[in-house]
Design a protein around this motif. Structure first.
Motif, PDB file in Angstrom:
ATOM      1  N   ALA A 113      -3.224  12.252  -6.737  1.00 35.16           N
ATOM      2  CA  ALA A 113      -2.256  12.798  -7.679  1.00 35.16           C
ATOM      3  C   ALA A 113      -2.869  13.940  -8.483  1.00 35.16           C
ATOM      4  CB  ALA A 113      -1.761  11.693  -8.605  1.00 35.16           C
ATOM      5  N   GLN A 114      -4.094  13.746  -8.977  1.00 38.85           N
ATOM      6  CA  GLN A 114      -4.761  14.763  -9.780  1.00 38.85           C
ATOM      7  C   GLN A 114      -4.894  16.087  -9.017  1.00 38.85           C
ATOM      8  OE1 GLN A 114      -6.427  14.363 -13.206  1.00 38.85           O
ATOM      9  NE2 GLN A 114      -5.776  16.461 -12.813  1.00 38.85           N
ATOM     10  N   GLU A 115      -5.149  15.996  -7.721  1.00 37.72           N
ATOM     11  CA  GLU A 115      -5.332  17.180  -6.898  1.00 37.72           C
ATOM     12  C   GLU A 115      -4.068  18.039  -6.833  1.00 37.72           C
ATOM     13  OE1 GLU A 115      -8.444  18.046  -4.732  1.00 37.72           O
ATOM     14  OE2 GLU A 115      -8.835  17.190  -6.716  1.00 37.72           O
ATOM     15  N   GLN A 116      -2.906  17.440  -7.118  1.00 43.14           N
ATOM     16  CA  GLN A 116      -1.643  18.185  -7.059  1.00 43.14           C
ATOM     17  C   GLN A 116      -1.238  18.799  -8.397  1.00 43.14           C
ATOM     18  OE1 GLN A 116       1.489  15.797  -5.080  1.00 43.14           O
ATOM     19  NE2 GLN A 116      -0.157  14.450  -4.399  1.00 43.14           N
ATOM     20  N   LEU A 117      -1.965  18.479  -9.458  1.00 39.37           N
ATOM     21  CA  LEU A 117      -1.608  18.956 -10.774  1.00 39.37           C
ATOM     22  C   LEU A 117      -2.352  20.258 -11.106  1.00 39.37           C
ATOM     23  CD1 LEU A 117      -1.749  15.564 -12.690  1.00 39.37           C
ATOM     24  CD2 LEU A 117       0.289  16.777 -11.892  1.00 39.37           C
ATOM     25  N   PRO A 118      -1.761  21.109 -11.931  1.00 42.99           N
ATOM     26  CA  PRO A 118      -2.459  22.348 -12.323  1.00 42.99           C
ATOM     27  C   PRO A 118      -3.751  22.018 -13.054  1.00 42.99           C
ATOM     28  CG  PRO A 118      -0.147  22.385 -12.998  1.00 42.99           C
ATOM     29  CD  PRO A 118      -0.436  20.986 -12.543  1.00 42.99           C
ATOM     30  N   ALA A 119      -4.749  22.865 -12.844  1.00 45.98           N
ATOM     31  CA  ALA A 119      -6.015  22.668 -13.566  1.00 45.98           C
ATOM     32  C   ALA A 119      -5.783  22.910 -15.042  1.00 45.98           C
ATOM     33  CB  ALA A 119      -7.071  23.641 -13.031  1.00 45.98           C
ATOM     34  N   SER A 120      -6.376  22.038 -15.871  1.00 51.93           N
ATOM     35  CA  SER A 120      -6.189  22.176 -17.322  1.00 51.93           C
ATOM     36  C   SER A 120      -7.073  23.281 -17.871  1.00 51.93           C
ATOM     37  CB  SER A 120      -6.499  20.855 -18.006  1.00 51.93           C
ATOM     38  OG  SER A 120      -7.817  20.445 -17.700  1.00 51.93           O
TER      39      SER A 120
ATOM     40  N   PRO B 280       0.822  -1.216   0.000  1.00 52.64           N
ATOM     41  CA  PRO B 280       0.000   0.000   0.000  1.00 52.64           C
ATOM     42  C   PRO B 280       0.853   1.262   0.000  1.00 52.64           C
ATOM     43  CG  PRO B 280      -0.800  -1.572   1.625  1.00 52.64           C
ATOM     44  CD  PRO B 280       0.505  -2.105   1.135  1.00 52.64           C
ATOM     45  N   VAL B 281       0.281   2.337  -0.556  1.00 51.50           N
ATOM     46  CA  VAL B 281       0.987   3.608  -0.681  1.00 51.50           C
ATOM     47  C   VAL B 281       0.562   4.546   0.441  1.00 51.50           C
ATOM     48  CG1 VAL B 281       1.241   5.666  -2.137  1.00 51.50           C
ATOM     49  CG2 VAL B 281       1.285   3.382  -3.166  1.00 51.50           C
ATOM     50  N   GLU B 282       1.562   5.164   1.087  1.00 54.65           N
ATOM     51  CA  GLU B 282       1.287   6.160   2.123  1.00 54.65           C
ATOM     52  C   GLU B 282       1.174   7.560   1.543  1.00 54.65           C
ATOM     53  OE1 GLU B 282       4.417   5.642   5.019  1.00 54.65           O
ATOM     54  OE2 GLU B 282       3.114   4.366   6.261  1.00 54.65           O
ATOM     55  N   THR B 283       2.057   7.902   0.609  1.00 58.39           N
ATOM     56  CA  THR B 283       2.024   9.229  -0.005  1.00 58.39           C
ATOM     57  C   THR B 283       2.300   9.120  -1.494  1.00 58.39           C
ATOM     58  OG1 THR B 283       4.387   9.657   0.400  1.00 58.39           O
ATOM     59  CG2 THR B 283       2.827  10.350   2.108  1.00 58.39           C
ATOM     60  N   VAL B 284       1.660  10.000  -2.252  1.00 59.90           N
ATOM     61  CA  VAL B 284       1.914  10.105  -3.684  1.00 59.90           C
ATOM     62  C   VAL B 284       2.185  11.570  -4.008  1.00 59.90           C
ATOM     63  CG1 VAL B 284      -0.579  10.245  -4.154  1.00 59.90           C
ATOM     64  CG2 VAL B 284       1.013   9.727  -6.005  1.00 59.90           C
ATOM     65  N   THR B 285       3.230  11.805  -4.774  1.00 58.59           N
ATOM     66  CA  THR B 285       3.583  13.150  -5.221  1.00 58.59           C
ATOM     67  C   THR B 285       3.505  13.173  -6.742  1.00 58.59           C
ATOM     68  OG1 THR B 285       5.098  13.403  -3.353  1.00 58.59           O
ATOM     69  CG2 THR B 285       5.350  14.950  -5.181  1.00 58.59           C
ATOM     70  N   ALA B 286       2.826  14.182  -7.274  1.00 59.08           N
ATOM     71  CA  ALA B 286       2.610  14.256  -8.722  1.00 59.08           C
ATOM     72  C   ALA B 286       3.144  15.563  -9.265  1.00 59.08           C
ATOM     73  CB  ALA B 286       1.120  14.136  -9.026  1.00 59.08           C
ATOM     74  N   ALA B 287       3.702  15.507 -10.478  1.00 64.13           N
ATOM     75  CA  ALA B 287       4.172  16.703 -11.164  1.00 64.13           C
ATOM     76  C   ALA B 287       3.904  16.554 -12.649  1.00 64.13           C
ATOM     77  CB  ALA B 287       5.663  16.906 -10.921  1.00 64.13           C
ATOM     78  N   PRO B 288       3.529  17.661 -13.310  1.00 63.98           N
ATOM     79  CA  PRO B 288       3.294  17.574 -14.745  1.00 63.98           C
ATOM     80  C   PRO B 288       4.605  17.403 -15.497  1.00 63.98           C
ATOM     81  CG  PRO B 288       3.130  19.845 -14.009  1.00 63.98           C
ATOM     82  CD  PRO B 288       3.294  19.017 -12.785  1.00 63.98           C
ATOM     83  N   GLY B 289       4.532  16.740 -16.650  1.00 64.12           N
ATOM     84  CA  GLY B 289       5.699  16.605 -17.509  1.00 64.12           C
ATOM     85  C   GLY B 289       5.789  17.771 -18.470  1.00 64.12           C
ATOM     86  N   GLY B 290       6.663  17.667 -19.433  1.00 67.25           N
ATOM     87  CA  GLY B 290       6.866  18.781 -20.345  1.00 67.25           C
ATOM     88  C   GLY B 290       6.083  18.684 -21.629  1.00 67.25           C
ATOM     89  N   THR B 291       5.494  17.532 -21.922  1.00 70.96           N
ATOM     90  CA  THR B 291       4.816  17.338 -23.198  1.00 70.96           C
ATOM     91  C   THR B 291       3.395  16.862 -22.976  1.00 70.96           C
ATOM     92  OG1 THR B 291       6.914  16.715 -24.251  1.00 70.96           O
ATOM     93  CG2 THR B 291       4.880  16.120 -25.400  1.00 70.96           C
ATOM     94  N   GLY B 292       2.438  17.621 -23.469  1.00 67.48           N
ATOM     95  CA  GLY B 292       1.046  17.186 -23.448  1.00 67.48           C
ATOM     96  C   GLY B 292       0.564  16.781 -22.068  1.00 67.48           C
ATOM     97  N   ASP B 293       0.056  15.550 -21.988  1.00 70.63           N
ATOM     98  CA  ASP B 293      -0.530  15.075 -20.732  1.00 70.63           C
ATOM     99  C   ASP B 293       0.456  14.282 -19.880  1.00 70.63           C
ATOM    100  OD1 ASP B 293      -0.314  12.827 -22.318  1.00 70.63           O
ATOM    101  OD2 ASP B 293      -2.301  12.046 -21.859  1.00 70.63           O
ATOM    102  N   THR B 294       1.737  14.382 -20.156  1.00 70.16           N
ATOM    103  CA  THR B 294       2.742  13.614 -19.417  1.00 70.16           C
ATOM    104  C   THR B 294       2.726  13.985 -17.940  1.00 70.16           C
ATOM    105  OG1 THR B 294       4.130  13.533 -21.393  1.00 70.16           O
ATOM    106  CG2 THR B 294       5.182  12.993 -19.284  1.00 70.16           C
TER     107      THR B 294
END
Length: 294
Positions: free
Chosen positions: A287-294, A187-201
């Motif tokens: 993860a989605q909650e940490q990404l910029p709104a599209s 099981p996962v305790e924490t997840v960190t998300a960051a956008p990539g440089g291309t499209g939906d990466t």
């Protein structure tokens, strides 16, 4: 077992429908879709009956297979379970924790079987590999990357999918990546998300309760030449790399049908059941909650 098929898009037409029609232990009772014309056309190709009323299809079936966008799938799965139908669902089961939890609760309350089609678990080579690695202890580090050209110039039947364009690779192939890492690292305790440089990466870093860590790179925006699916785990047993998945999706889906039939017969919950699918949805939502709104 009498099955109904919900959905008429490419995944239903190329994978779910052919696998159900060919399965020796399945009677494909009918097809329901949100539009009558493709519903009738798919039912004709599968030599079964089109249904205009989804509840009438539930009443005529023992189980349903769902090939619909996740947030259409989830409420219909609840209705099907309440009608006493076993569930063969697609990933992600929903895109909100609340939607996924309602499915889990309906499965528990009604006592129906549920299997979610995390493809790598049902393909022969990758499924055997996952079970083999899960029998070993001491995995410390993992990664699972899924890079596809759905929006990157590839000739994909899924490039026009509205929900994939809205939700991107995080929600479409993120479940596949997590389905590799969670059974092996825990099981996962924490997840960190960051956008990539291309499209939906998107890049994910996961900290597991076991002390292990893992990462994912997910994209539908790479060029065809850059597309690949790779995963590995490292630890006390050494290094184990995911083998190439080398069979058609409808063959893998046939094994998912087998898994649901076994789960119903034995009463045993499958690893890829509603609770696991809910866990995956909760992580992707975090993860989605940490990404910029599209």
């Amino acid at each position: 077992m009498k099955f109904g098929l919900l959905g008429t898009g490419p995944w239903a037409d190329r994978t779910h429908g052919p696998a159900l029609a060919a399965h020796p232990d399945v009677e494909l009772v009918g097809v329901w879709g949100r539009r009558p014309e493709p519903t009738g056309a798919l039912a004709t190709r599968l030599e079964t009956t089109p249904y205009a009323d989804v509840d009438a299809l539930f009443a005529d079936c023992d189980a349903v297979a769902v090939a619909l966008p996740p947030d259409v799938q989830a409420p219909l799965a609840v209705r099907a379970a309440e009608a006493g139908c076993h569930l063969l669902l697609d990933k992600p089961v929903a895109t909100t924790p609340e939607g996924a939890h309602r499915v889990t609760e309906a499965v528990r309350r009604r006592g129906v079987g549920c299997v979610v089609f995390f493809t790598l678990h049902f393909s022969a080579a990758t499924g055997d590999w996952l079970r083999e690695q899960a029998r070993q202890d001491g995995w410390q580090v993992g990664r699972a990357d899924w890079l596809s050209p759905v929006f990157g110039g590839g000739d994909s039947p899924y490039s026009a999918s509205p929900w994939r364009r809205e939700k991107g690779a995080l929600w479409d192939v993120g479940p596949h990546a997590l389905s590799v890492l969670l059974p092996l690292l825990g099981p996962v305790e924490t997840v960190t998300a960051a956008p990539g440089g291309t499209g939906d990466t998107v890049h994910l870093v996961l900290r597991h309760a076991s002390g292990a860590s893992s990462s994912c790179v997910l994209s539908h925006s790479v060029t065809p030449a850059a597309a690949d699916v790779t995963a590995e785990v490292r630890g006390t047993p050494g290094v184990a790399a995911l083998p190439v998945r080398d069979e058609a999706p409808d063959v893998s889906f046939g094994r998912a049908v087998d898994a649901l039939l076994t789960s119903v017969r034995t009463g045993e919950e499958h690893l890829c059941g509603a609770r696991f699918a809910e866990e995956v949805t909760s992580l992707l939502h975090a993860a989605q909650e940490q990404l910029p709104a599209s």
